[in-house]
Design an enzyme around this catalytic site. Structure first.
Site, PDB file in Angstrom:
ATOM      1  N   LYS A  98       0.884  -1.175   0.000  1.00  0.00           N
ATOM      2  CA  LYS A  98       0.000   0.000   0.000  1.00  0.00           C
ATOM      3  C   LYS A  98       0.914   1.215   0.000  1.00  0.00           C
ATOM      4  CE  LYS A  98      -2.078   3.076   1.941  1.00  0.00           C
ATOM      5  NZ  LYS A  98      -1.883   4.451   1.429  1.00  0.00           N
ATOM      6  N   TYR A 111      -5.556  -2.245  15.501  1.00  0.00           N
ATOM      7  CA  TYR A 111      -6.174  -3.072  14.454  1.00  0.00           C
ATOM      8  C   TYR A 111      -5.749  -4.531  14.625  1.00  0.00           C
ATOM      9  CZ  TYR A 111      -7.026   1.264  11.745  1.00  0.00           C
ATOM     10  OH  TYR A 111      -7.433   2.494  11.310  1.00  0.00           O
ATOM     11  N   GLU A 140       8.165   1.329  11.689  1.00  0.00           N
ATOM     12  CA  GLU A 140       9.285   2.279  11.542  1.00  0.00           C
ATOM     13  C   GLU A 140       8.652   3.663  11.566  1.00  0.00           C
ATOM     14  OE1 GLU A 140      12.226   1.368  11.698  1.00  0.00           O
ATOM     15  OE2 GLU A 140      12.174  -0.747  11.114  1.00  0.00           O
ATOM     16  N   CYS A 195      12.816  10.862   8.172  1.00  0.00           N
ATOM     17  CA  CYS A 195      12.686  10.403   9.563  1.00  0.00           C
ATOM     18  C   CYS A 195      13.984  10.588  10.334  1.00  0.00           C
ATOM     19  CB  CYS A 195      12.259   8.944   9.572  1.00  0.00           C
ATOM     20  SG  CYS A 195      13.361   7.913   8.603  1.00  0.00           S
ATOM     21  N   GLU A 234       8.014  16.455  15.687  1.00  0.00           N
ATOM     22  CA  GLU A 234       8.643  16.200  14.388  1.00  0.00           C
ATOM     23  C   GLU A 234       8.017  17.146  13.359  1.00  0.00           C
ATOM     24  OE1 GLU A 234       7.669  12.568  12.249  1.00  0.00           O
ATOM     25  OE2 GLU A 234       9.762  12.325  11.685  1.00  0.00           O
TER      26      GLU A 234
HETATM   27  P1  NAD Z   1       1.582   8.453   7.420  1.00  0.00           P
HETATM   28  O1  NAD Z   1       1.541   7.687   8.694  1.00  0.00           O
HETATM   29  O2  NAD Z   1       0.626   9.566   7.224  1.00  0.00           O
HETATM   30  O3  NAD Z   1       1.361   7.493   6.183  1.00  0.00           O
HETATM   31  C1  NAD Z   1       2.143   6.323   6.009  1.00  0.00           C
HETATM   32  C2  NAD Z   1       1.307   5.290   5.296  1.00  0.00           C
HETATM   33  O4  NAD Z   1       0.259   4.872   6.160  1.00  0.00           O
HETATM   34  C3  NAD Z   1       0.646   5.808   4.024  1.00  0.00           C
HETATM   35  O5  NAD Z   1       0.681   4.795   3.043  1.00  0.00           O
HETATM   36  C4  NAD Z   1      -0.758   6.092   4.492  1.00  0.00           C
HETATM   37  O6  NAD Z   1      -1.690   6.047   3.429  1.00  0.00           O
HETATM   38  C5  NAD Z   1      -0.985   4.976   5.479  1.00  0.00           C
HETATM   39  N1  NAD Z   1      -2.024   5.224   6.489  1.00  0.00           N
HETATM   40  C6  NAD Z   1      -2.500   6.415   6.918  1.00  0.00           C
HETATM   41  N2  NAD Z   1      -3.476   6.220   7.841  1.00  0.00           N
HETATM   42  C7  NAD Z   1      -3.604   4.882   8.006  1.00  0.00           C
HETATM   43  C8  NAD Z   1      -4.405   4.053   8.827  1.00  0.00           C
HETATM   44  N3  NAD Z   1      -5.297   4.565   9.677  1.00  0.00           N
HETATM   45  N4  NAD Z   1      -4.255   2.717   8.737  1.00  0.00           N
HETATM   46  C9  NAD Z   1      -3.350   2.183   7.907  1.00  0.00           C
HETATM   47  N5  NAD Z   1      -2.558   2.907   7.090  1.00  0.00           N
HETATM   48  C10 NAD Z   1      -2.669   4.247   7.148  1.00  0.00           C
HETATM   49  O7  NAD Z   1       3.105   8.911   7.274  1.00  0.00           O
HETATM   50  P2  NAD Z   1       3.749   9.779   6.102  1.00  0.00           P
HETATM   51  O8  NAD Z   1       3.270  11.173   6.315  1.00  0.00           O
HETATM   52  O9  NAD Z   1       3.548   9.123   4.777  1.00  0.00           O
HETATM   53  O10 NAD Z   1       5.308   9.644   6.413  1.00  0.00           O
HETATM   54  C11 NAD Z   1       5.939  10.483   7.298  1.00  0.00           C
HETATM   55  C12 NAD Z   1       6.259   9.767   8.585  1.00  0.00           C
HETATM   56  O11 NAD Z   1       6.994   8.570   8.306  1.00  0.00           O
HETATM   57  C13 NAD Z   1       7.169  10.597   9.464  1.00  0.00           C
HETATM   58  O12 NAD Z   1       6.779  10.501  10.812  1.00  0.00           O
HETATM   59  C14 NAD Z   1       8.527   9.934   9.267  1.00  0.00           C
HETATM   60  O13 NAD Z   1       9.429  10.158  10.311  1.00  0.00           O
HETATM   61  C15 NAD Z   1       8.143   8.506   9.124  1.00  0.00           C
HETATM   62  N6  NAD Z   1       9.210   7.736   8.453  1.00  0.00           N
HETATM   63  C16 NAD Z   1       9.917   6.829   9.197  1.00  0.00           C
HETATM   64  C17 NAD Z   1      10.945   6.098   8.612  1.00  0.00           C
HETATM   65  C18 NAD Z   1      11.716   5.076   9.421  1.00  0.00           C
HETATM   66  O14 NAD Z   1      12.422   4.276   8.829  1.00  0.00           O
HETATM   67  N7  NAD Z   1      11.597   5.075  10.748  1.00  0.00           N
HETATM   68  C19 NAD Z   1      11.245   6.278   7.256  1.00  0.00           C
HETATM   69  C20 NAD Z   1      10.508   7.207   6.528  1.00  0.00           C
HETATM   70  C21 NAD Z   1       9.476   7.929   7.143  1.00  0.00           C
END
Ligand code: NAD
Length: 500
Positions: A192, A256, A268, A303, A402
């Site tokens: 996804k 969930y 992550e 991140c 963040e």
């Molecule tokens: P997000 O949580 O908004 O979205 C991530 C994914 O989750 C997307 O595909 C989104 O559609 C999906 N999603 C959203 N709501 C959901 C739900 N209720 N149930 C299931 N899936 C859902 O995050 P983002 O804005 O895409 O990414 C930014 C975040 O990711 C930042 O906090 C960043 O630090 C983190 N990040 C972490 C790493 C790591 O390796 N630790 C790497 C990259 C990004």
């Protein structure tokens, strides 16, 4: 597509790009069952880029069904390790052959600078698949030290059907970090991608099929996270979900899982990472450039962005002056321009959020010493200047949350103990960087910082051989990269044999 890193060639190639916009389920591209689509926007222009299938629960069900069938039939899971290795190596080769096209997809979709896409994200993704492919037939399993009447084998088996939920900040690279170990260990997968950046994952599915990944093993369903991400996480036939994204969403995923089949959840999550410059740190010109890269690379939408600079009081003025001088090298501009180092924020709402953080820094009394504004308005894109706040207090919002934008907060300290306390003063614990000329001192401080990766005298996330993930609220259960990533996608089985 072979693409040269020069403006004219890039503009021409970008103009000719075509997009895969349907879901990829059971080996073929299909519309969402409901027939709906959504528009993805180019963040550098604010204009529509592509119309993508808006999948819903029915599409998730179809993808999980295909993945389950492929797993149960053993078309991938039961192939010999050497065969799986060859297919994954071919997959890496197909990505490399299409490096220019995939780089452009991420550049247009996410606003990532083309130079970064072509020289970092794509080569790293190719290497990631190769590394995990090569590991497949190099790892041995174990025989336990039983008495003479028994033989006990301790083996790892694939989990089954895995959901991989990806963020938008490194679209193809995060896909590679998940798919490399998931496929290497013999699982089937439903990906996804983030709603904002589905194009490279959708194209990747086709390249995987061309490389010989069997039908149903790799499926991609684009759409809204709250709808299909949730459907995937609640699905009773999904064995695990690997997620990269926000800490709050990760928390929701654990619920969930608890409410459905107790599927394994690998998280992550976010970071508020410190860059610590100790009193005996070396060349300040070098450190200034590393520190700028650490916070501003990928627009700070990273991140592991080092958004808190914790510098010894005696070095602060000199280091900050150098950083402000060198910040001119961080050119804000069109992501299609090879000279650009800072592209737009991913979308308008995110840009507004970053600008609100900047306003809160000002109103809470931090000193704005660089940037602080939206820029390049005429482009229609969502650009924010590289921004630095000095004299930030640990309780301020910009110090704690963040921001996920190009915004740095600067703090000072007098003793190493204070530096460690400041570094650890966060609910996150993903990465840290640390500068000192004394290896014993650096080692002592590196051990005291609670983070999954601490880089010393550089900004680095390590390489394919090193695990990546977070302490505290930056992660849960597992790690991306390295052989450790294989373990979270497998079950441990004991086979206890009574000898005659
Ligand atoms: P997000 O949580 O908004 O979205 C991530 C994914 O989750 C997307 O595909 C989104 O559609 C999906 N999603 C959203 N709501 C959901 C739900 N209720 N149930 C299931 N899936 C859902 O995050 P983002 O804005 O895409 O990414 C930014 C975040 O990711 C930042 O906090 C960043 O630090 C983190 N990040 C972490 C790493 C790591 O390796 N630790 C790497 C990259 C990004």
């Amino acid at each position: 597509m072979n693409l040269k890193l020069e403006s004219k060639a890039i503009q021409t190639a970008a103009g000719k790009l075509t997009f895969r916009t349907q879901a990829f389920i059971d080996g073929r591209y299909v519309d969402a069952a409901c027939g709906k689509t959504y528009v993805s926007v180019n963040p550098a222009t604010g204009k529509p880029l592509a119309r993508i299938a808006a999948c819903e629960a029915a599409d998730v069900n179809a993808a999980v069904k295909a993945a389950r069938r492929s797993f149960d039939q053993g078309v991938w899971a039961k192939r010999s390790p050497a065969e799986r290795k060859h297919v994954l190596l071919r997959f890496a080769e197909r990505i490399e052959q299409n490096l220019g096209e995939l780089a452009l997809l991420d550049c247009l979709d996410a606003g990532k600078p083309i130079t970064d896409c072509m020289t970092m994200d794509l080569p790293d993704s190719v290497h990631c698949f190769r590394w995990h492919a090569e590991a497949i037939d190099k790892e041995y399993e174990k025989v336990s030290p039983t008495g003479p009447s028994n033989v006990a084998l301790i083996v790892r088996e694939p989990l089954g059907v895995i959901g991989a939920i990806l963020p938008w900040n490194f679209p193809i690279q995060m896909a590679a970090w998940k798919l490399g170990p998931i496929l290497a260990t013999g699982n089937s997968v439903v990906v996804k991608p983030a709603r904002q950046t589905s194009l490279s994952a959708l194209r990747l599915a086709e390249l995987a099929a061309e490389a010989g990944i069997p039908e149903g093993v790799l499926n991609v369903v684009p759409g809204n996270g709250a709808v299909i991400g949730a459907a995937l996480c609640k699905h009773p036939d999904v064995d695990a979900v690997a997620f990269t994204g926000l800490t709050e969403v990760g928390r929701q995923l654990l619920q969930y899982s608890a409410e459905s089949n107790l599927k394994r959840i690998v998280l992550e999550l976010g970071g508020k990472n410190p860059q610590v410059v100790l009193e005996d740190a070396g060349d300040l010109d070098y450190i200034a450039r590393q520190a700028l890269g650490c916070v501003f690379w990928n627009m700070g939408e990273n991140c592991s962005s080092g958004s808190r600079l914790i510098v010894h009081r005696k070095l602060k003025t000199k280091l900050l002056a150098r950083m402000i001088e060198f910040s001119k090298e961080w050119i804000v501009g069109s992501p299609l321009d090879p000279a650009t180092k800072i592209g737009p924020m991913i979308e308008e709402s995110h840009m507004r959020k970053v600008l609100d953080y900047i306003e809160s820094g000002k109103s809470e009394g931090a000193d704005l010493v660089l940037g602080g504004h939206r820029t390049l308005l005429k482009t229609g894109g969502y650009f924010v200047e590289a921004t630095i706040f000095d004299r930030v207090k640990p309780a301020m919002k910009i110090a704690r949350e963040e921001i996920f934008g190009p915004v740095l907060s600067v703090f000072t300290f007098d003793t190493d103990e204070e530096a460690v306390a400041l570094a650890n003063d966060t609910p996150y614990g993903l990465t840290a960087s640390l500068y000192s000329e004394n290896v014993s001192r650096a080692h002592r401080v590196a051990r005291a910082i609670r983070a999954g990766t601490v880089s010393v005298n550089c900004f680095s996330e390590g390489d394919a051989t090193t695990p990546f993930g977070g302490y505290k609220q930056s992660g849960f259960f597992g790690r991306d990269k390295s052989i450790f990533a294989h373990y979270q996608y497998t079950e441990l089985k004991t086979i206890w044999i009574q000898l005659a």
